[in-house]
Design a protein around this motif. Structure first.
Motif, PDB file in Angstrom:
ATOM      1  N   ARG A   1      65.756  50.446  77.981  1.00 20.27           N
ATOM      2  CA  ARG A   1      67.194  50.244  78.153  1.00 20.27           C
ATOM      3  C   ARG A   1      67.463  48.796  78.534  1.00 20.27           C
ATOM      4  O   ARG A   1      66.549  48.005  78.710  1.00 20.27           O
ATOM      5  CB  ARG A   1      67.741  51.185  79.232  1.00 20.27           C
ATOM      6  N   ASN A   2      68.762  48.456  78.654  1.00 16.57           N
ATOM      7  CA  ASN A   2      69.210  47.137  79.124  1.00 16.57           C
ATOM      8  C   ASN A   2      68.663  45.990  78.265  1.00 16.57           C
ATOM      9  O   ASN A   2      68.012  45.068  78.757  1.00 16.57           O
ATOM     10  CB  ASN A   2      68.823  46.919  80.592  1.00 16.57           C
ATOM     11  N   PHE A   3      68.949  46.047  76.978  1.00 13.17           N
ATOM     12  CA  PHE A   3      68.493  45.014  76.057  1.00 13.17           C
ATOM     13  C   PHE A   3      69.348  43.758  76.192  1.00 13.17           C
ATOM     14  O   PHE A   3      70.567  43.836  76.345  1.00 13.17           O
ATOM     15  CB  PHE A   3      68.574  45.520  74.616  1.00 13.17           C
ATOM     16  N   ASN A   4      68.691  42.621  76.087  1.00 11.82           N
ATOM     17  CA  ASN A   4      69.414  41.355  76.038  1.00 11.82           C
ATOM     18  C   ASN A   4      68.551  40.303  75.373  1.00 11.82           C
ATOM     19  O   ASN A   4      67.329  40.429  75.314  1.00 11.82           O
ATOM     20  CB  ASN A   4      69.850  40.904  77.438  1.00 11.82           C
ATOM     21  N   ILE A   5      69.199  39.274  74.838  1.00  9.03           N
ATOM     22  CA  ILE A   5      68.506  38.163  74.196  1.00  9.03           C
ATOM     23  C   ILE A   5      68.749  36.900  75.004  1.00  9.03           C
ATOM     24  O   ILE A   5      69.879  36.614  75.400  1.00  9.03           O
ATOM     25  CB  ILE A   5      68.980  37.981  72.741  1.00  9.03           C
ATOM     26  N   SER A   6      67.677  36.163  75.241  1.00  5.06           N
ATOM     27  CA  SER A   6      67.794  34.914  75.988  1.00  5.06           C
ATOM     28  C   SER A   6      66.919  33.853  75.343  1.00  5.06           C
ATOM     29  O   SER A   6      65.914  34.168  74.701  1.00  5.06           O
ATOM     30  CB  SER A   6      67.390  35.113  77.452  1.00  5.06           C
ATOM     31  N   THR A   7      67.327  32.605  75.505  1.00  5.79           N
ATOM     32  CA  THR A   7      66.519  31.469  75.078  1.00  5.79           C
ATOM     33  C   THR A   7      66.067  30.748  76.335  1.00  5.79           C
ATOM     34  O   THR A   7      66.889  30.328  77.149  1.00  5.79           O
ATOM     35  CB  THR A   7      67.319  30.519  74.172  1.00  5.79           C
ATOM     36  N   GLU A   8      64.747  30.639  76.507  1.00  4.07           N
ATOM     37  CA  GLU A   8      64.193  30.126  77.762  1.00  4.07           C
ATOM     38  C   GLU A   8      63.152  29.042  77.485  1.00  4.07           C
ATOM     39  O   GLU A   8      62.475  29.061  76.456  1.00  4.07           O
ATOM     40  CB  GLU A   8      63.564  31.271  78.566  1.00  4.07           C
ATOM     41  N   VAL A   9      63.064  28.132  78.436  1.00  3.14           N
ATOM     42  CA  VAL A   9      62.094  27.040  78.338  1.00  3.14           C
ATOM     43  C   VAL A   9      60.983  27.285  79.354  1.00  3.14           C
ATOM     44  O   VAL A   9      61.252  27.538  80.531  1.00  3.14           O
ATOM     45  CB  VAL A   9      62.763  25.669  78.596  1.00  3.14           C
ATOM     46  N   PHE A  10      59.740  27.222  78.897  1.00  3.70           N
ATOM     47  CA  PHE A  10      58.577  27.463  79.748  1.00  3.70           C
ATOM     48  C   PHE A  10      57.750  26.184  79.826  1.00  3.70           C
ATOM     49  O   PHE A  10      57.424  25.587  78.790  1.00  3.70           O
ATOM     50  CB  PHE A  10      57.713  28.592  79.185  1.00  3.70           C
ATOM     51  N   ASP A  11      57.410  25.787  81.052  1.00  8.28           N
ATOM     52  CA  ASP A  11      56.516  24.648  81.195  1.00  8.28           C
ATOM     53  C   ASP A  11      55.091  25.146  81.403  1.00  8.28           C
ATOM     54  O   ASP A  11      54.835  26.351  81.478  1.00  8.28           O
ATOM     55  CB  ASP A  11      56.958  23.719  82.329  1.00  8.28           C
TER      56      ASP A  11
END
Length: 293
Positions: free
Chosen positions: A103-113
């Protein structure tokens, strides 16, 4: 064949007895052949996962081609109804029975170092990534505890997560994203977890949790949940075009824990992805409620 009629006072008593049986059954369901409180009506937010220590999920790297070949035939999806089991099924269902929920689907764009926990555990490479995040729930709807014990005693099943600070069960859940024609996309995840008692789902279950990340398992009538915000709780969809997809989530994917029923270990949810918006088309009751085995 001799037929005996019930008359007078005896007939009245018989009718009262029938009425009592009917009334006594209200508010109960048949699960595993035993009338119990419906575990899916109990609040599954009794403990806030975001504030409870140890509520973490980590993942292996993307599944290898051999992994994908071995699971080319998806397990059955969760059924839409719960027919009453036969007497034989009741006897066979004594034990552990895991059922997944998402449940609780969402799309995100994230930066990882390079120092991020996700990079340290091999989930992603450093840089910017587009992610499909969601909650994963594991219900033990059986009548026996799933007890794995201390991870140090089973190095074949567990691996230590440097970023999370405790051992995790290897490859317990698998996530696969299918396209509209049912073919696999490149979005695949083999997920490892710390299995523990997070919240009670059945009123007749033990009131006290007994498993955590130091002594792992899930009690009968309890559930574990991995919040979408946790490291590794996602599928990377960097190059995935917008369109119609199906998320297939399987728990106990490698058969690590012996269950009385394995045909309800997979759920599938139909999704529409459009830019940074994801819409689910499958009713939530169809991918959180278990089928009868």
């Amino acid at each position: 064949m001799e037929i005996k009629w019930i008359t007078g006072r005896k007939r009245a008593v018989a009718l009262v007895g029938v009425f009592f049986i009917v009334v006594a059954g209200v508010g109960m369901i048949t699960l595993g052949g035993v009338a119990v409180d419906d575990p899916f009506t109990v609040s599954d937010r009794g403990t806030d996962p975001s504030t409870t220590s140890g509520n973490e999920g980590t993942a292996d790297e993307e599944a290898t081609p051999s992994d994908e070949e071995n699971s080319s035939t998806p397990p059955p999806t969760t059924a839409e109804s719960d027919p009453d089991p036969s007497d034989d099924q009741v006897e066979d269902r004594q034990g552990v029975n895991f059922v997944p929920g998402v449940r609780n689907f969402n799309i995100s764009t994230e930066v990882f170092d390079e120092s991020s926990p996700d990079v340290e555990d091999g989930f992603v490479t450093p840089g910017e990534h587009r992610l499909l995040r969601f909650d994963m729930i594991i219900y033990n709807v059986g009548d026996a505890d799933a007890e794995l014990g201390r991870p140090e005693n089973r190095p074949d099943l567990f691996e230590y997560s440097e970023s999370h600070g405790h051992p995790h069960l290897k490859g317990f859940n698998n996530y696969i994203l299918l396209d509209e024609s049912g073919e696999r996309t490149g979005a695949v995840r083999k997920q490892t977890f710390c299995l523990r008692d997070l919240y009670q789902i059945r009123s007749t279950a033990s009131n006290s949790s007994q498993f955590d990340c130091e002594y792992q398992g899930i009690s009968a009538g309890w559930a574990d949940e991995y919040d979408a915000s946790l490291p590794g709780q996602y599928i990377v969809i960097d190059d995935l075009p917008d369109g119609e997809y199906t998320l297939q989530a399987t728990t106990n994917a490698a058969g690590t824990v012996e269950e009385t029923c394995e045909s309800d270990n997979t759920v599938r949810v139909d999704l529409s992805i459009n830019n940074d918006t994801v819409t689910t088309h499958t009713p939530q009751s169809h991918y959180e409620r278990p089928s009868a085995c």
